[in-house]
Design a protein around this motif. Structure first.
Motif, PDB file in Angstrom:
ATOM      1  N   GLY A  56       0.813  -1.197   0.000  1.00 23.40           N
ATOM      2  CA  GLY A  56       0.000   0.000   0.000  1.00 23.40           C
ATOM      3  C   GLY A  56       0.854   1.257   0.000  1.00 23.40           C
ATOM      4  N   LEU A  57       0.241   2.385  -0.341  1.00 24.64           N
ATOM      5  CA  LEU A  57       0.936   3.668  -0.427  1.00 24.64           C
ATOM      6  C   LEU A  57       0.294   4.653   0.548  1.00 24.64           C
ATOM      7  CD1 LEU A  57       1.226   3.966  -4.330  1.00 24.64           C
ATOM      8  CD2 LEU A  57       2.924   3.048  -2.726  1.00 24.64           C
ATOM      9  N   PHE A  58       1.115   5.276   1.399  1.00 27.42           N
ATOM     10  CA  PHE A  58       0.614   6.176   2.419  1.00 27.42           C
ATOM     11  C   PHE A  58       1.531   7.387   2.528  1.00 27.42           C
ATOM     12  CE2 PHE A  58      -0.708   1.919   3.470  1.00 27.42           C
ATOM     13  CZ  PHE A  58      -2.013   2.046   3.939  1.00 27.42           C
ATOM     14  N   GLY A  59       0.947   8.589   2.573  1.00 28.67           N
ATOM     15  CA  GLY A  59       1.782   9.766   2.772  1.00 28.67           C
ATOM     16  C   GLY A  59       1.200  11.014   2.135  1.00 28.67           C
ATOM     17  N   GLU A  60       2.085  11.986   1.914  1.00 26.50           N
ATOM     18  CA  GLU A  60       1.698  13.302   1.400  1.00 26.50           C
ATOM     19  C   GLU A  60       2.608  13.672   0.229  1.00 26.50           C
ATOM     20  OE1 GLU A  60       1.841  17.921   3.027  1.00 26.50           O
ATOM     21  OE2 GLU A  60       1.211  16.332   4.401  1.00 26.50           O
ATOM     22  N   VAL A  61       2.023  14.281  -0.804  1.00 20.29           N
ATOM     23  CA  VAL A  61       2.776  14.675  -1.996  1.00 20.29           C
ATOM     24  C   VAL A  61       2.362  16.096  -2.389  1.00 20.29           C
ATOM     25  CG1 VAL A  61       3.174  14.241  -4.453  1.00 20.29           C
ATOM     26  CG2 VAL A  61       3.012  12.318  -2.858  1.00 20.29           C
ATOM     27  N   ARG A  62       3.351  16.939  -2.667  1.00 19.34           N
ATOM     28  CA  ARG A  62       3.077  18.268  -3.220  1.00 19.34           C
ATOM     29  C   ARG A  62       3.154  18.183  -4.739  1.00 19.34           C
ATOM     30  NH1 ARG A  62       5.125  22.994  -5.252  1.00 19.34           N
ATOM     31  NH2 ARG A  62       4.128  24.904  -4.470  1.00 19.34           N
ATOM     32  N   ILE A  63       2.132  18.676  -5.422  1.00 18.75           N
ATOM     33  CA  ILE A  63       2.061  18.585  -6.875  1.00 18.75           C
ATOM     34  C   ILE A  63       2.844  19.741  -7.500  1.00 18.75           C
ATOM     35  CG2 ILE A  63       0.514  18.606  -8.870  1.00 18.75           C
ATOM     36  CD1 ILE A  63       0.429  16.066  -7.096  1.00 18.75           C
ATOM     37  N   PRO A  64       3.712  19.451  -8.468  1.00 16.09           N
ATOM     38  CA  PRO A  64       4.504  20.511  -9.111  1.00 16.09           C
ATOM     39  C   PRO A  64       3.703  21.251 -10.174  1.00 16.09           C
ATOM     40  CG  PRO A  64       5.027  18.395 -10.090  1.00 16.09           C
ATOM     41  CD  PRO A  64       4.049  18.110  -8.969  1.00 16.09           C
ATOM     42  N   GLY A  65       4.334  22.246 -10.793  1.00 18.36           N
ATOM     43  CA  GLY A  65       3.713  22.973 -11.895  1.00 18.36           C
ATOM     44  C   GLY A  65       3.499  22.082 -13.102  1.00 18.36           C
ATOM     45  N   ALA A  66       2.573  22.493 -13.963  1.00 18.80           N
ATOM     46  CA  ALA A  66       2.113  21.642 -15.061  1.00 18.80           C
ATOM     47  C   ALA A  66       3.043  21.699 -16.263  1.00 18.80           C
ATOM     48  CB  ALA A  66       0.707  22.057 -15.484  1.00 18.80           C
ATOM     49  N   LYS A  67       3.440  20.526 -16.733  1.00 17.98           N
ATOM     50  CA  LYS A  67       4.204  20.409 -17.980  1.00 17.98           C
ATOM     51  C   LYS A  67       3.480  21.078 -19.138  1.00 17.98           C
ATOM     52  CE  LYS A  67       5.278  16.814 -21.429  1.00 17.98           C
ATOM     53  NZ  LYS A  67       4.240  17.093 -22.440  1.00 17.98           N
ATOM     54  N   ASN A  68       2.191  20.783 -19.276  1.00 21.95           N
ATOM     55  CA  ASN A  68       1.446  21.286 -20.427  1.00 21.95           C
ATOM     56  C   ASN A  68       1.120  22.766 -20.325  1.00 21.95           C
ATOM     57  OD1 ASN A  68       1.464  18.794 -21.682  1.00 21.95           O
ATOM     58  ND2 ASN A  68      -0.479  18.157 -20.794  1.00 21.95           N
ATOM     59  N   SER A  69       1.479  23.377 -19.197  1.00 24.80           N
ATOM     60  CA  SER A  69       1.335  24.818 -19.038  1.00 24.80           C
ATOM     61  C   SER A  69       2.663  25.523 -19.252  1.00 24.80           C
ATOM     62  CB  SER A  69       0.775  25.144 -17.648  1.00 24.80           C
ATOM     63  OG  SER A  69       0.558  26.526 -17.508  1.00 24.80           O
ATOM     64  N   GLY A 117      -5.209   2.171  -6.882  1.00 24.12           N
ATOM     65  CA  GLY A 117      -4.963   0.799  -7.303  1.00 24.12           C
ATOM     66  C   GLY A 117      -4.250  -0.042  -6.264  1.00 24.12           C
ATOM     67  N   CYS A 118      -3.293   0.562  -5.546  1.00 23.30           N
ATOM     68  CA  CYS A 118      -2.497  -0.186  -4.571  1.00 23.30           C
ATOM     69  C   CYS A 118      -3.172  -0.293  -3.216  1.00 23.30           C
ATOM     70  CB  CYS A 118      -1.135   0.488  -4.382  1.00 23.30           C
ATOM     71  SG  CYS A 118      -0.056   0.426  -5.819  1.00 23.30           S
ATOM     72  N   GLY A 119      -4.073   0.655  -2.930  1.00 22.24           N
ATOM     73  CA  GLY A 119      -4.610   0.777  -1.589  1.00 22.24           C
ATOM     74  C   GLY A 119      -3.721   1.687  -0.767  1.00 22.24           C
ATOM     75  N   GLY A 120      -4.347   2.448   0.135  1.00 17.74           N
ATOM     76  CA  GLY A 120      -3.584   3.350   0.979  1.00 17.74           C
ATOM     77  C   GLY A 120      -4.293   4.673   1.143  1.00 17.74           C
ATOM     78  N   GLU A 121      -3.542   5.671   1.604  1.00 19.92           N
ATOM     79  CA  GLU A 121      -4.086   7.003   1.816  1.00 19.92           C
ATOM     80  C   GLU A 121      -3.053   8.034   1.379  1.00 19.92           C
ATOM     81  OE1 GLU A 121      -5.270   7.554   5.855  1.00 19.92           O
ATOM     82  OE2 GLU A 121      -6.582   5.791   5.875  1.00 19.92           O
ATOM     83  N   VAL A 122      -3.539   9.128   0.766  1.00 19.38           N
ATOM     84  CA  VAL A 122      -2.624  10.181   0.324  1.00 19.38           C
ATOM     85  C   VAL A 122      -3.291  11.532   0.513  1.00 19.38           C
ATOM     86  CG1 VAL A 122      -3.412  10.146  -2.093  1.00 19.38           C
ATOM     87  CG2 VAL A 122      -1.117  10.979  -1.544  1.00 19.38           C
ATOM     88  N   LEU A 123      -2.467  12.518   0.873  1.00 18.11           N
ATOM     89  CA  LEU A 123      -2.889  13.913   0.878  1.00 18.11           C
ATOM     90  C   LEU A 123      -2.079  14.640  -0.192  1.00 18.11           C
ATOM     91  CD1 LEU A 123      -4.352  16.397   2.077  1.00 18.11           C
ATOM     92  CD2 LEU A 123      -2.380  16.665   3.624  1.00 18.11           C
ATOM     93  N   LEU A 124      -2.776  15.207  -1.175  1.00 22.82           N
ATOM     94  CA  LEU A 124      -2.122  16.010  -2.201  1.00 22.82           C
ATOM     95  C   LEU A 124      -2.261  17.479  -1.844  1.00 22.82           C
ATOM     96  CD1 LEU A 124      -3.233  14.404  -5.594  1.00 22.82           C
ATOM     97  CD2 LEU A 124      -1.292  13.817  -4.140  1.00 22.82           C
ATOM     98  N   THR A 125      -1.159  18.216  -1.929  1.00 21.97           N
ATOM     99  CA  THR A 125      -1.189  19.660  -1.732  1.00 21.97           C
ATOM    100  C   THR A 125      -0.757  20.348  -3.022  1.00 21.97           C
ATOM    101  OG1 THR A 125       1.083  19.687  -0.870  1.00 21.97           O
ATOM    102  CG2 THR A 125      -0.709  19.449   0.737  1.00 21.97           C
ATOM    103  N   ASN A 126      -0.998  21.651  -3.079  1.00 21.92           N
ATOM    104  CA  ASN A 126      -0.748  22.454  -4.292  1.00 21.92           C
ATOM    105  C   ASN A 126      -1.512  21.883  -5.475  1.00 21.92           C
ATOM    106  OD1 ASN A 126       0.440  24.714  -5.630  1.00 21.92           O
ATOM    107  ND2 ASN A 126       1.838  23.318  -6.645  1.00 21.92           N
TER     108      ASN A 126
END
Length: 435
Positions: free
Chosen positions: A11-24, A246-255
């Motif tokens: 499983g996947l657990f944690g926090e991820v900050r999303i970067p700026g967009a490639k397509n932008s 798909g893997c199961g778990g918990e995530v917090l996305l920021t930005n």
């Protein structure tokens, strides 16, 4: 050749900050050529396509500094008008330099751009729109294009037959520096188009109707240098969400910009994920890993489900109970990743533009090959669910759109290492040192 080695089954657990967009960031980097003054971009992802764009800027005389998530671009007073063929062939987004060079110099000598092999991606709407604005186009051998506007570009009333993101962005950049007013009807409304329009407005462009299908642009001879924060990458956010689903778990996305993720979140909820948002800049997802089939849905232009997220969502559903099916209405070869899914033990089949996914209880590690950017990322998501070890060959495709997909998912506990080896066919064991 870049290789990703993935140990799955956890499983996947944690926090991820999303970067700026490639397509932008890519069209905005091209649009900086229109400015007389330094452009500073923040939240710039460190991607191979961003580096390729920087090389194009340098080839026409711009000074470029890429450092710590910033791009500082200083265009010359008299930029060049020609982009070397190898730089044009490196990525699809090289086409964005057509309009800025034409507007600044009265001429653009370019080549048919490269990019992922997703099927026909015609540029006729780009060219026909520029012709209405006064450009003369000559096609030469080898995919070379000579585009001239000796008297400059003039405003025009243009109606796109399809809300193409690329054509909208090309014509938006051209109109911002053209004489008079341009009305662009049938425009794309993707967040990345809106981000480009806001960048141009920050540089002094007169644009109304941003975020709608009809744009009114009053050309300005002089655009200024400006600072701009690139919008969050909704496809990177979708990648992380689908991996955890798909893997199961918990995530917090920021930005994040949650409004941009509405359709992705809708399908994930349908599949049984718990989703909660805090404002519009963060979102949390929890998944048991035992998803249910999501039924059928189609991709489409924004605000419909994004084509880039179609293989990612399919990967998340490979072990879901029942049948899911997604039809891509944008590209005819979106699901080249299906072959890799099969090698991992999934039950999938492609019929026309539709991918059918029949959920399996178990996936097993294998050697697979990334066919393109998003298909490669989908194979990473599938491999994280598989028992044992998987190697994703040709991962340089993935690096075009993800700064480092291993580092992106590492805070969640994903076990992914990168290595390099000679391309020697499927099953190759000639890998370099793991970083």
């Amino acid at each position: 050749m870049e290789i990703l080695t993935i140990s799955g089954g956890s499983g996947l657990f944690g926090e991820v900050r999303i970067p700026g967009a490639k397509n932008s960031v890519l069209p905005i980097m091209a649009a900086s050529v229109l400015c007389r003054g330094t452009v500073t971009l923040t939240d710039v992802p460190h991607l191979s396509d961003v580096e390729a764009s920087a090389r194009i800027l340098q080839s026409v005389g711009c000074k470029v500094l890429l450092e710590n998530g910033r791009a500082v671009i200083t265009p010359p007073e008299f930029p060049g008008s020609a982009v070397p063929e190898p730089l044009m062939r490196a990525m699809r987004s090289s086409l964005f330099y057509l309009a800025p060079l034409l507007a600044r110099t009265g001429r653009a000598d370019i080549y048919t751009p490269g990019g992922c092999r997703l099927g026909a991606r015609p540029i006729d709407m780009h060219l026909s729109g520029l012709e209405k604005m006064g450009a003369h186009i000559t096609e030469k051998d080898g995919g070379a294009l000579e585009v001239t506007a000796p008297d400059g570009l003039a405003g025009a009333d243009i109606c796109l037959r399809f809300p193409s993101v690329g054509a909208t962005e090309t014509l938006l950049m051209a109109a911002a520096a053209a004489r008079g007013e341009t009305v662009l009807r049938g425009a794309a409304v993707e967040p990345e188009v809106t981000d480009l329009a806001r960048f141009l407005q920050g540089a002094g462009a007169d644009i109304t109707g941003v975020g709608t299908r009809v744009l009114h642009i009053r050309g300005r001879e002089l655009l200024m240098g400006t600072q701009h924060a690139v919008c969050p990458d909704r496809i990177t956010a979708a990648t992380v969400l689908c991996a955890v689903a798909g893997c199961g778990g918990e995530v917090l996305l920021t930005n994040t910009c949650n409004a941009h993720l509405a359709e992705v979140l809708r399908i994930l909820r349908r599949a049984g994920c718990m989703v909660s948002a805090s404002g519009d800049s963060s979102v949390a997802l929890a998944s048991s890993g035992a998803l249910r089939a999501a039924g059928g849905w189609d991709t489409g232009v924004y605000p419909s489900f994004p084509t880039d997220a179609a293989p990612l969502m399919a990967a998340a559903l490979l072990r879901a109970q029942g049948e899911s099916r997604v039809t891509d209405t944008i590209f005819e070869n979106r699901f080249a990743c299906a072959e890799g899914f099969l090698r991992l033990g999934a039950s999938v089949n492609v019929c026309g533009r539709t991918l059918h996914v029949h959920g399996m209880d178990l996936l097993n590690g294998a050697d697979v090959e990334a066919p393109d950017l998003r298909g490669g990322a989908a194979l990473v998501i599938a491999a994280l669910q598989a028992q044992g070890s998987t190697r994703v060959m040709g991962a340089e495709h993935i690096s075009r759109g993800y700064e480092d997909i291993a580092a992106l998912l590492a805070p969640l506990g994903a076990r992914i290492t990168r290595s390099w080896g000679e391309p020697c066919g499927r099953g190759c064991r000639n890998a370099g040192t793991v970083l």
